[in-house]
Design a protein around this motif. Structure first.
Motif, PDB file in Angstrom:
ATOM      1  N   LYS A   5     -21.383   9.742  -3.398  1.00  0.00           N
ATOM      2  CA  LYS A   5     -20.230  10.408  -4.003  1.00  0.00           C
ATOM      3  C   LYS A   5     -18.914   9.670  -3.755  1.00  0.00           C
ATOM      4  O   LYS A   5     -18.189   9.420  -4.704  1.00  0.00           O
ATOM      5  CB  LYS A   5     -20.150  11.857  -3.532  1.00  0.00           C
ATOM      6  N   ALA A   9     -16.750   7.899  -6.689  1.00  0.00           N
ATOM      7  CA  ALA A   9     -15.363   8.314  -6.917  1.00  0.00           C
ATOM      8  C   ALA A   9     -14.426   7.117  -6.828  1.00  0.00           C
ATOM      9  O   ALA A   9     -13.493   6.989  -7.616  1.00  0.00           O
ATOM     10  CB  ALA A   9     -14.961   9.380  -5.904  1.00  0.00           C
ATOM     11  N   ALA A  12     -14.821   5.034 -10.042  1.00  0.00           N
ATOM     12  CA  ALA A  12     -14.193   5.680 -11.194  1.00  0.00           C
ATOM     13  C   ALA A  12     -12.673   5.598 -11.091  1.00  0.00           C
ATOM     14  O   ALA A  12     -11.989   5.459 -12.100  1.00  0.00           O
ATOM     15  CB  ALA A  12     -14.631   7.140 -11.283  1.00  0.00           C
ATOM     16  N   GLU A  13     -12.156   5.667  -9.875  1.00  0.00           N
ATOM     17  CA  GLU A  13     -10.709   5.636  -9.681  1.00  0.00           C
ATOM     18  C   GLU A  13     -10.158   4.225  -9.872  1.00  0.00           C
ATOM     19  O   GLU A  13      -9.085   4.033 -10.405  1.00  0.00           O
ATOM     20  CB  GLU A  13     -10.422   6.121  -8.255  1.00  0.00           C
ATOM     21  N   ARG A  48      -1.810  10.053  -6.557  1.00  0.00           N
ATOM     22  CA  ARG A  48      -2.900  10.118  -5.571  1.00  0.00           C
ATOM     23  C   ARG A  48      -2.371  10.573  -4.211  1.00  0.00           C
ATOM     24  O   ARG A  48      -2.986  11.397  -3.535  1.00  0.00           O
ATOM     25  CB  ARG A  48      -3.592   8.764  -5.443  1.00  0.00           C
ATOM     26  N   SER A 108      -7.424  10.956 -19.155  1.00  0.00           N
ATOM     27  CA  SER A 108      -8.549  10.884 -18.219  1.00  0.00           C
ATOM     28  C   SER A 108      -8.148  10.141 -16.950  1.00  0.00           C
ATOM     29  O   SER A 108      -8.533  10.547 -15.842  1.00  0.00           O
ATOM     30  CB  SER A 108      -9.763  10.237 -18.877  1.00  0.00           C
ATOM     31  N   ASP A 109      -7.375   9.063 -17.073  1.00  0.00           N
ATOM     32  CA  ASP A 109      -6.879   8.347 -15.890  1.00  0.00           C
ATOM     33  C   ASP A 109      -5.897   9.209 -15.105  1.00  0.00           C
ATOM     34  O   ASP A 109      -5.866   9.157 -13.878  1.00  0.00           O
ATOM     35  CB  ASP A 109      -6.202   7.034 -16.285  1.00  0.00           C
ATOM     36  N   ALA A 112      -7.961  11.639 -13.167  1.00  0.00           N
ATOM     37  CA  ALA A 112      -8.657  10.952 -12.073  1.00  0.00           C
ATOM     38  C   ALA A 112      -7.700  10.642 -10.925  1.00  0.00           C
ATOM     39  O   ALA A 112      -8.060  10.773  -9.755  1.00  0.00           O
ATOM     40  CB  ALA A 112      -9.290   9.666 -12.590  1.00  0.00           C
ATOM     41  N   SER A 116      -9.170  14.905  -9.951  1.00  0.00           N
ATOM     42  CA  SER A 116      -9.914  15.861 -10.759  1.00  0.00           C
ATOM     43  C   SER A 116     -10.930  15.125 -11.625  1.00  0.00           C
ATOM     44  O   SER A 116     -10.700  13.993 -12.038  1.00  0.00           O
ATOM     45  CB  SER A 116      -8.940  16.629 -11.651  1.00  0.00           C
ATOM     46  N   LYS A 117     -12.034  15.774 -11.914  1.00  0.00           N
ATOM     47  CA  LYS A 117     -13.022  15.182 -12.812  1.00  0.00           C
ATOM     48  C   LYS A 117     -12.637  15.396 -14.262  1.00  0.00           C
ATOM     49  O   LYS A 117     -13.120  14.705 -15.152  1.00  0.00           O
ATOM     50  CB  LYS A 117     -14.398  15.788 -12.553  1.00  0.00           C
ATOM     51  N   ARG A 118     -11.744  16.348 -14.495  1.00  0.00           N
ATOM     52  CA  ARG A 118     -11.346  16.680 -15.863  1.00  0.00           C
ATOM     53  C   ARG A 118     -10.062  15.964 -16.246  1.00  0.00           C
ATOM     54  O   ARG A 118      -9.199  15.751 -15.406  1.00  0.00           O
ATOM     55  CB  ARG A 118     -11.145  18.186 -15.992  1.00  0.00           C
ATOM     56  N   THR A 120      -6.314  15.530 -17.611  1.00  0.00           N
ATOM     57  CA  THR A 120      -5.133  16.374 -17.464  1.00  0.00           C
ATOM     58  C   THR A 120      -4.031  15.827 -18.352  1.00  0.00           C
ATOM     59  O   THR A 120      -3.781  14.625 -18.350  1.00  0.00           O
ATOM     60  CB  THR A 120      -4.653  16.364 -15.995  1.00  0.00           C
TER      61      THR A 120
END
Length: 149
Positions: A5, A9, A12-13, A48, A108-109, A112, A116-118, A120
């Motif tokens: 995980k 993460a 993805a970040e 972040r 999406s960035d 992230a 959040s996975k969603r 914003t």
């Protein structure tokens, strides 16, 4: 499984799906003032840090509520949100209250960066002493961006 995980993460970040140039193709016509690539990275970094200290307002309803209450901070909007009617009133509210705001290319960035996975579409970064230097840099650069007419 617990090891996978944090690595996923971090991947993805660190790596956006599209480059900054490719993301510019999906911008709304109202996405002005748009943050440069360098400022976008600084804003994501500040987001972040703010997320670690719980100093973020996330989403249209929450940001709108706290702008109306008079809360101060930098408002960051996603430039690729469709339809634009969802959040086109937020920049006007920011201008009325002299709050700095800027658009970044990807929702999406933006999500992230906030942890959040969603995706914003709107985030407000509140000032805090633990990341004050980064916040002040972002505030200065966002304040110098030319506002649309």
């Amino acid at each position: 499984m617990a090891r996978e995980k944090p690595e996923a993460a971090a991947d993805a970040e660190a790596t956006p799906e599209l480059s900054y140039r490719e993301q510019l193709d999906f911008l709304n016509p109202i996405a002005q003032p748009l943050a440069s690539r360098k400022l976008t990275r600084k804003l994501y970094k500040c987001i972040r840090k703010a997320a670690k200290h719980k100093q973020l307002r996330r989403g249209v309803k929450e940001v709108q509520k706290f702008i109306n209450k008079g809360e101060k901070g930098i408002t960051v909007l996603a430039g690729d949100t469709m339809p634009i009617d969802v959040y086109c009133h937020i920049p006007i509210m920011c201008e009325d209250r002299s709050l700095p705001y800027a658009y970044v290319p990807s929702k999406s960035d933006l999500g992230a960066a906030a942890g959040s996975k969603r995706p914003t579409c709107v985030i407000m970064i509140k000032p805090h002493e633990d990341y004050q230097e980064t916040y002040d840099e972002c505030l200065e650069e966002v304040s110098t961006l030319p506002l649309p007419l």
